[in-house]
Motif scaffolding. Structure first.
Motif, PDB file in Angstrom:
ATOM      1  N   GLU A  66       0.820  -1.128  -0.195  1.00  0.00           N
ATOM      2  CA  GLU A  66       0.011  -0.036   0.027  1.00  0.00           C
ATOM      3  C   GLU A  66       0.946   1.367   0.095  1.00  0.00           C
ATOM      4  OE1 GLU A  66      -3.468   1.960  -0.698  1.00  0.00           O
ATOM      5  OE2 GLU A  66      -3.069  -0.176  -0.511  1.00  0.00           O
ATOM      6  N   ALA A  81       2.233   1.682  -3.426  1.00  0.00           N
ATOM      7  CA  ALA A  81       1.100   2.454  -4.193  1.00  0.00           C
ATOM      8  C   ALA A  81       1.047   3.983  -3.646  1.00  0.00           C
ATOM      9  CB  ALA A  81      -0.444   1.891  -3.913  1.00  0.00           C
ATOM     10  N   ARG A 106      -3.274  -2.572  -7.820  1.00  0.00           N
ATOM     11  CA  ARG A 106      -2.719  -3.819  -6.786  1.00  0.00           C
ATOM     12  C   ARG A 106      -3.195  -5.314  -6.857  1.00  0.00           C
ATOM     13  NH1 ARG A 106      -4.264   1.118  -5.356  1.00  0.00           N
ATOM     14  NH2 ARG A 106      -3.188   2.428  -3.698  1.00  0.00           N
ATOM     15  N   VAL A 162       2.438  -3.769  -7.651  1.00  0.00           N
ATOM     16  CA  VAL A 162       1.490  -2.673  -8.249  1.00  0.00           C
ATOM     17  C   VAL A 162       2.200  -2.466  -9.626  1.00  0.00           C
ATOM     18  CG1 VAL A 162       1.101  -1.317  -5.836  1.00  0.00           C
ATOM     19  CG2 VAL A 162       3.448  -1.049  -7.233  1.00  0.00           C
TER      20      VAL A 162
END
Length: 588
Positions: A252, A255, A268, A286
């Motif tokens: 995350e 990203a 993702r 990603v």
């Protein structure tokens, strides 16, 4: 038998015999020389014909040279992005002062403008990982052959790319030493030494370093280089669940680097078994997309290594659930590794930049705003010039107080138009123009780098400069992301019929298809979607339409439409049922 008259004449003309002394041997010698001359002439004619044929074939297959853009600034990009992507990319990087080419193929010099972007990524990401207890460290770049080859599947994935040191000066080394292609085998013998108890877990270390991966074709700056800068995190956990939680958190944040800093949308997901990290349990990723080439690009990966490496290197702890006097076998730790490289810079440039040069998002660009004095003519007095320059400096002071990275361009000998082109080439997102008219009206004229033509112009009152310029920079950042996201979504096609798959790829899309997830089927899809006629000497991006499609990821966000046990895999030769929607595309 008498020699032919023609041969005797040839001998005399060649000066080999006296006209009065025409022996048979002399005539034979002359005939032999004549024959050799004829053979040579015939061979030359044949070769000329062959060369002409080859030249014609080359003209038929070679790409047409791209015409330089009309109206291009002398200092600017002269090849259009849509015409010759590889040449455009090279010009954008060099003329934008991002890098320079080194004398070893596949190696590049990162100049301050590009390294600043990498530092901004480092600062942002360091803050994130330190919040969960990750600490930075530095391990040597060398690794012994014995240690490197300890994990068989892992080294097989890198074997062709490993660079070896074999000599010290002129003396051969007793044992050759590898330059790290990655650091799992460098670090994990020491994890086994340092981790003695479950109380030592989790162990979370990260390196900011460079690695070397040597064997490949078609190097491209930032995307495919022999040495590249990156961060690599290596962590050890007591449980699979703890490791899995970290894998997703890191992904995350990767990203976030793309979406929040670089204004680049990503998808993702999880890699297929075929594409996962060699020796790992599973890989998350990603994935980005380059519209002009229609190719996907891996943006960053976060791997759960499982217990494979801990078993290889003997990284164990006692079982914390053991009761007093109870002896349980030791537990192998669960490990992760995750990496993000300077590839992020190349992806950002390919997506946002245009035929005027670089276009860099405000959050990572070295210079966010440039102030260019205008309206100075040959009739402007030195006093008027000094007064205007003083006002320009005052505007810069206001912006610096608002945490805006600003430069003033008071270079002599260059017209405002030349300066405009120069700063556009360098990707500065916002230009402020300030001259006698602006001074009198107490405003600045704004020019947004991300908008074309007259749409880029605006005005800001000087009294509002400290608040409106940061707000405008935020708008530019958001607009860059929005436009890139809209394009990515419009080029992501849901396909269930194989007959639509290759045409969609040829139209520069990536495709979501129902897929059985087997390696054999994945190989078939790549082979069936490739155009066989590859041309040597053709730029890398020109080959993109000929590439076979590979799996990019299994997106976390799965569309509806797959019925377990009923929906067929999209490959027409596959008898298996589809397990997931999988994103396929031609890729870097």
């Amino acid at each position: 038998m008498e020699e032919p008259i023609a041969d005797r004449t040839a001998a005399i003309n060649a000066g080999l015999v006296d006209p009065q002394d025409q022996s048979k041997n002399a005539l034979k010698k002359a005939a032999k020389q004549k024959k050799l001359a004829e053979e040579k002439a015939n061979k030359s004619a044949t070769n000329t014909t062959k060369e002409a044929g080859r030249a014609a074939a080359t003209r038929a297959t070679a790409p047409t040279p791209k015409k330089k853009m009309e109206g291009a600034a002398l200092i600017g990009i002269d090849v259009a992005k849509e015409d010759d992507f590889s040449e455009w990319y090279a010009q954008v990087l060099t003329k934008g002062d991002m890098l320079d080419y080194y004398d070893i193929s596949g190696c590049y010099i990162l100049k301050p403008a590009s390294y600043f972007i990498w530092e901004e990524v480092q600062t942002w990401f360091n803050k994130k990982i330190k919040s969960i207890g990750v600490k930075n460290c530095a391990f040597p770049l060398f690794v012994s052959q014995e240690v490197l080859e300890k994990e068989k599947d892992h080294i097989e994935g890198f074997a062709a790319e490993v660079a070896w040191v074999t000599h010290a000066g002129k003396k051969p080394l007793e044992k050759k030493i590898a330059i790290r292609p990655t650091s799992e085998t460098v670090m994990y013998p020491y994890y086994a030494k340092w981790i003695r108890s479950h109380r030592d877990l989790p162990l979370r270390l990260n390196q900011w370093n460079s690695v070397v991966r040597w064997e490949f074709k078609d190097p491209q700056p930032f995307l495919r280089t022999r040495e590249f800068h990156w961060q690599e995190g290596h962590t050890a956990h007591l449980t699979k669940e703890g490791a899995g939680e970290e894998v997703l958190q890191i992904l995350e944040w990767y990203a976030g680097v793309y979406e929040e800093l670089l204004a680049v949308p990503v998808i993702r997901g999880t890699k297929t078994e075929k594409e996962k990290f060699a020796g790992g349990l599973y890989t998350t990723t990603v994935e980005g997309y380059i519209p002009e080439t229609g190719r996907g690009i891996q943006g960053g990966t976060s791997h759960c290594l499982g217990q494979n490496f801990s078993k290889m290197f003997g990284i164990t702890v006692e079982d914390p659930s053991s009761k007093e006097d109870e002896k349980k076998p030791p537990l192998h730790v669960w490990q992760n590794s995750w990496g993000l490289s300077t590839r992020v810079i190349g992806v950002m440039i390919m997506i946002h930049s245009d035929n005027r040069g670089l276009l860099i998002p405000p959050r990572v660009v070295e210079t966010q705003v440039v102030i260019v004095p205008v309206g100075i003519t040959k009739n402007t007095t030195e006093e008027e010039r000094a007064r205007l320059y003083g006002e320009v400096d005052a505007l810069a002071t206001v912006l610096r107080a608002a945490d805006v990275r600003v430069e003033t361009d008071k270079r002599d000998g260059y017209s405002p138009g030349w300066k405009f082109n120069d700063w556009e080439l360098r990707g500065v997102p916002l230009r402020l123009e300030f001259g006698p008219g602006e001074s009198k009206g107490h405003y600045v004229t704004t020019s947004r780098r991300d908008l074309p033509g007259k749409d880029d112009k605006g005005q800001i009152q000087i009294t509002e400069l400290g608040t409106e310029v940061p707000r405008l920079l935020d708008t530019i950042q958001a607009d860059l992301y929005r436009r890139a996201d809209e394009k990515f979504k419009s080029r992501t096609k849901k396909i269930t019929d194989w007959d639509e798959f290759v045409p969609a790829l040829d139209a520069k899309n990536v495709c979501l298809i129902p897929f059985c997830l087997t390696e054999k089927c994945e190989d078939e899809i790549k082979d069936m979607s490739a155009k066989k006629a590859q041309r040597e000497g053709v730029p890398e991006d020109a080959k993109a339409p000929s590439m076979g499609a590979k799996s990019l990821c299994i997106p976390f966000d799965q569309p509806e439409g797959i019925v377990k046990g009923e929906t067929k895999c999209t490959n027409p030769n596959c008898e298996n049922r589809a397990e997931k929607w999988c994103l396929f595309g031609r890729s870097y």
